[in-house]
Design an enzyme around this catalytic site. Structure first.
Site, PDB file in Angstrom:
ATOM      1  N   LYS A  76       0.862  -1.186   0.000  1.00  0.00           N
ATOM      2  CA  LYS A  76       0.000   0.000   0.000  1.00  0.00           C
ATOM      3  C   LYS A  76       0.899   1.237   0.000  1.00  0.00           C
ATOM      4  CE  LYS A  76      -3.935   2.025   2.567  1.00  0.00           C
ATOM      5  NZ  LYS A  76      -4.876   1.831   3.690  1.00  0.00           N
ATOM      6  N   SER A 151      -9.894   2.191   2.846  1.00  0.00           N
ATOM      7  CA  SER A 151      -8.938   2.904   2.023  1.00  0.00           C
ATOM      8  C   SER A 151      -7.961   1.998   1.266  1.00  0.00           C
ATOM      9  CB  SER A 151      -8.136   3.867   2.896  1.00  0.00           C
ATOM     10  OG  SER A 151      -7.325   3.149   3.808  1.00  0.00           O
ATOM     11  N   SER A 175     -10.377  -0.226   7.000  1.00  0.00           N
ATOM     12  CA  SER A 175      -9.744  -0.091   5.688  1.00  0.00           C
ATOM     13  C   SER A 175      -9.089  -1.349   5.126  1.00  0.00           C
ATOM     14  CB  SER A 175      -8.697   1.029   5.723  1.00  0.00           C
ATOM     15  OG  SER A 175      -9.331   2.277   5.710  1.00  0.00           O
TER      16      SER A 175
END
Lengths: 484, 483
Positions: A76, A151, A175
């Site tokens: 990420k 997210s 998330s």
């Protein structure tokens, strides 16, 4: 070869069916072909990946036993990577190349994993649909008209589309688990303090936790073995003995008690989702688990408390992005105030600005007690709810989300509707507990997730319980339509 | 009824720790800008603070020295404001749960009276960097070497009633922290900085509105700033005006003060507990171990100096006030074996010279060992006290490495050789017929006084190197023989 699980790939590499360089090249080719439809990668690090794969092949040749050695994964874009732009999904850090690795990134380097690139995310991890990213939204591989969740939308979409064997992710209010649910993946958020936060760009420090997204619980266990480490560079890192998450995967669930909170099956939960979650719980009962209805009485307060605490922390955490030392700086500032206002005004997106404003307000003189202190009191009550519940049950099960993935722009104008996406996941972050989501079926050809919450440091137990389900069912083997 | 001044101090003390409060970076002063600034000090994304132990220990030492309760749970908070030399956009400091609770400091005033000043609390916090506004052609430079250096901020109650008391209090704190060894006390380098809250009122009425004058870094500036502000406030009030609560800046070089910002423009700092740092808890054993290892405090040292070296109260107080001076004194006594002379030298010649060149005793060009040599050579008669000053000057100027070397190379050895002195005396007597005549005719009890002329002549002839006692003896013998 991309269809193989991480454990299968590890075996194939050792059986010399293909090398890590070949495997990595295969993934890189797929990313090139398929990702334009998904936008899951912000940066593809082709050269680095191939160089790391070459080193991994050497390590494999000399008998390296780490199952992640040579396995291509994605990080990420919230984790700092030395020499590789780390944007956090924001224009603010579009030009930011860290001179250091996050501890999590360092751990995967040590394991011999190959970094394919940095994957997309909501700006500064603020969002539940990946629509707030400066680099554009990520599309859900199951239905490209829908969001992948957020997210960690890039992490989820890349793994679901098999553009990475697994991905790192972070979870501040859901998330990891919400995108896992929307993309049909296994996603785990460990206990707060289990994974190091060093080099992971902060959103809300007391809630942020790194985790992983994979296609099975067993893959998650392999990824978790490298993710978790005690880190002296993070004061909130917990020095608890490391366990081998693969060790107890095979333990039967017979005799365990599963708590089902009635508050997680109330208004707002889509009826088809509720049915699939109930079927999954029934499956556990068939496998010998005892089911017990429980109550988490303060559940309804979790979202409001979270939307005071998280913005309050983020309002301070994002102050360092001031255009002075790194990141975006506006053109020709006429004075200091202009530099601050325009650099921040031009580089932060709407949702980030909204949360900074909310947090600043909540911490202001005269409001601090009514908002911040009250929210902290609620946080303690929520934690007590869980403490009480875990006196009687081993784990708690319920839905991860109210409904499957929604269409783009369907919640864009209503922040509160978006915030309710995390209604079942947020309490876990407030209580610092580990949570996991596994696929438990499809509604309208879109995946639905079962959430499993455990007491502190029960990651091994959660993975075991998830793995047992995946031995008995095949929801986790369903994959998104082939986009190739 | 006259006005009464009410003063409270906030004192920032830079702790002399090796590393910064939350990173491993060195805190050494004077390096090239931004060479002592790590990713953590620069607040790079994703970096996290980890507290070092040393600053806590130093803060606890201060707490124990003022008889304060040590916070069992010490919590860091974020104080939010934007400034270019504040990398995180917040300062990590303490508010609700500071490490040092309420305590007391006793000050001694010039008339010898003492007064107890209450300390509200002292907390640990990190320093900011420095903004530099010169040499950047209309822009500003930022040096983050100081960013993250540990400070304790000592907050007094408004117990001070004059500039004199405020200065005595500030000096006492300086003496305490340097004796504890937790601060180098280098005011010119910003190691101690004072914010002074000042108000005036008529006794028996509530306190007046206060102003805060920030960042004073010398006792002299502090005294001037207080006097100036007190005068301003009284003048304002007596002409029917009101005092605005405001922050002021004093320019010590120009001796002017001005408003920096009004209360209405104050930041709302939005304090909240720092989620990156957990509360720190000290157990009794930890605090007890620090207590057991505490260095000698100024009062105890003054008492010991009086006892051990038979110093007067005055000498003992001055020499014990600061750790560096005390250490110099004790080292000097060790080499000179003369406490009184050692005290006189430090408080006289040495401090005059240090003050003139704005040096601290730690940086004295003449070491205690060297000065000890000067005193020893005076005592054993090798040089006179007048020549001793000359040797000291030479050592100060680096003209030699020891008193002996300078005495030797410059031929300053006192002449005690009786033969040589007798010869000189004979010559002077022969050339001073008139004075000899006067001496012979004088009243016997006037004669010792008249000896001075002859001694002076011999000293002149010997370029100051003749031993005065020996000359006296010889002259009396020779002149009396002429009677």
């Amino acid at each position: 070869m991309h269809r193989q699980s991480i454990s299968e790939l590890a075996q194939s590499l050792r059986d010399k069916k293909f090398s890590s360089v070949e495997l990595t090249q295969h993934y890189l080719d797929r990313i090139k072909r398929i990702d334009p439809q998904l936008n899951s990668y912000v940066t593809v690090t082709e050269e680095i990946a191939l160089a790391q794969a070459k080193i991994a092949d050497e390590r494999l040749a000399s008998g390296d036993s780490n199952p992640l050695c040579g396995i291509p994964i994605a990080h990420k874009d919230i984790f700092c990577t030395e020499g590789v732009r780390t944007s956090c999904g924001s224009k603010m850090l579009d030009n930011f190349v860290p001179p250091y690795n996050a501890t999590v990134v360092e751990n995967y380097l040590d394991a011999g994993a190959v970094m394919l690139g940095k994957v997309n995310m909501d700006e500064f991890a603020m969002g539940s649909s990946n629509e707030t990213s400066y680099y554009g939204p990520v599309k859900n591989p199951w239905d490209t008209r829908c969001v992948p969740g957020g997210s960690s939308g890039g992490s989820a979409a890349s793994v679901a589309a098999m553009l990475a064997a697994g991905a790192t992710a972070t979870d501040t209010g859901g998330s990891i688990r919400q995108p896992a649910s929307h993309c049909g993946l296994t996603g785990i958020k460990p206990t707060y303090g289990r994974a190091s936060r060093y080099g992971m760009i902060a959103f809300a420090s007391s809630l942020d936790q790194a985790g992983v997204l994979t296609r099975s619980a067993k893959d998650a266990a392999i990824m978790m073995n490298s993710l978790i480490s005690f880190d002296q560079k993070d004061s909130t890192s917990v020095d608890v003995a490391k366990e081998d998450y693969l060790q107890n995967l095979e333990t039967s669930v017979e005799g365990i008690t599963i708590g089902v909170p009635k508050e997680y099956f109330g208004d707002g939960l889509k009826i088809e989702t509720a049915a699939l979650v109930q079927e999954a719980i029934d499956q556990y009962e068939k496998m010998g688990a005892k089911i017990k209805e429980i109550s988490l009485p303060h559940s309804s307060l979790a979202v409001p408390a979270y939307y005071v605490i998280a913005p309050a922390e983020c309002s301070a955490n994002l102050s360092r992005f001031d255009g002075v030392r790194y990141g975006y700086r506006c053109e020709n500032p006429k004075d200091l105030e202009d530099l601050y206002k325009r650099s921040r005004g031009e580089a932060f997106g709407e949702e980030v600005k909204r949360r900074i404003l909310v947090g600043t307000y909540a911490l202001s003189a005269g409001y601090f007690d009514a908002y911040y202190n009250k929210a902290q009191q609620v946080r303690r009550l929520i934690k007590q709810d869980f403490d009480e519940a875990f006196k009687d049950v081993d784990v708690i099960m319920g839905p991860t989300c109210t409904s499957p993935a929604f269409k783009f722009d369907s919640k864009g104008s209503d922040p509160v509707a978006m915030y309710l996406e995390d209604i079942y996941t947020i309490a876990t972050n407030l209580a610092g507990l580990p949570g996991l989501s596994i696929p438990c079926g499809l509604v309208d050809n879109k995946p639905v997730g079962l959430q499993i919450i455990g007491p502190a440091f029960a990651e091994g137990k959660l993975l075991n319980i998830a793995h047992q389900f995946q031995l008995a069912t095949d929801f986790h083997t369903l994959t998104a339509p082939d986009l190739d | 009824m006259t006005w009464e001044t009410v003063i409270g101090l906030e004192v920032h003390v830079q702790l002399a720790t090796k590393s910064k409060l939350f990173s491993a970076t060195s805190t050494a002063f004077g390096s090239e800008p931004n060479t002592q600034a790590s990713a953590i000090d620069l607040a790079m994304p994703g970096t996290l603070p980890v507290a070092n132990e040393e600053p806590f220990r130093y803060a606890i030492m201060f707490g124990l020295a003022i008889g304060a309760e040590i916070g069992k749970e010490s919590v860091f908070e974020r104080k939010n404001y934007f400034y270019p030399d504040l990398p995180k956009g917040y300062q990590t400091t303490q508010l609700a749960k500071p490490i040092v609770g309420a305590g007391e400091v006793e000050i001694t005033l010039e008339d010898g009276s003492t007064k107890s000043i209450r300390i509200h609390h002292a907390h640990l916090e990190e320093d900011a960097g420095k903004s530099m506004h010169e040499d950047f052609h209309g822009m500003s430079g930022i040096d983050l070497n100081r960013a993250g250096t540990p400070l304790i901020e000592i907050v007094s109650e408004p117990d001070l009633r004059s500039a004199e008391e405020a200065v005595a209090f500030a000096k006492k704190l300086h003496s305490l922290v340097t004796s504890l060894g937790i601060c180098d006390g280098e005011m010119s380098q910003g190691s101690m900085r004072f914010d002074v809250n000042i108000s005036v009122h008529k006794p028996g009425t509530p306190f007046g509105t206060r102003t805060e004058t920030k960042n004073l870094n010398s006792f002299k500036f502090m005294e001037e700033a207080i006097e100036m502000e007190v005068d301003r406030q009284i003048e304002e009030l007596e002409s029917g005006g009101v005092i605005d609560q405001e922050t002021r800046l004093y320019d010590g070089d120009k001796r002017t003060a001005k408003t920096m910002r009004k209360k209405a423009d104050e930041n709302d700092y939005r304090y909240f507990p720092c989620p990156d740092l957990l509360p720190v808890v000290f157990d009794d054993a930890y605090v007890d171990a620090i207590k057991a290892a505490m260095p000698e405090l100024p009062e105890a040292r003054a008492a010991r100096f009086k006892e051990e070296y038979q110093l007067s109260d005055y000498d003992a107080d001055i020499l014990s006030a600061d750790a560096a001076t005390s250490a110099y004194f004790e080292q000097l006594v060790k080499t000179s074996n003369d406490a009184k002379q050692s005290a006189n030298w430090i408080m006289g010649e040495l401090s005059a010279k240090l003050n003139a060149e704005e040096k601290s005793i730690k940086d004295s060009p003449v070491t205690a060992e060297q000065l000890g040599g000067v005193i020893s050579r005076t005592q054993d008669g090798t040089i006179s006290s007048k020549i001793a000053k000359q040797v000291f000057e030479a050592l100060w100027d680096g003209k030699g490495t020891s008193a002996d070397e300078i005495i030797e190379s410059q031929g300053l050895k006192q002449v005690s050789d009786t033969g040589a002195l007798e010869k000189m005396a004979d010559e002077v007597i022969a050339n001073s017929a008139k004075q000899v005549e006067n001496y012979r005719n004088a009243d016997p009890d006037k004669r010792p006084k008249m000896l001075g002329y002859f001694v002076g002549q011999i000293m002149k002839a010997s370029k100051g190197q003749a031993n005065p006692q020996a000359i006296n003896k010889i002259l009396i013998e020779k002149l009396n023989a002429l009677l």
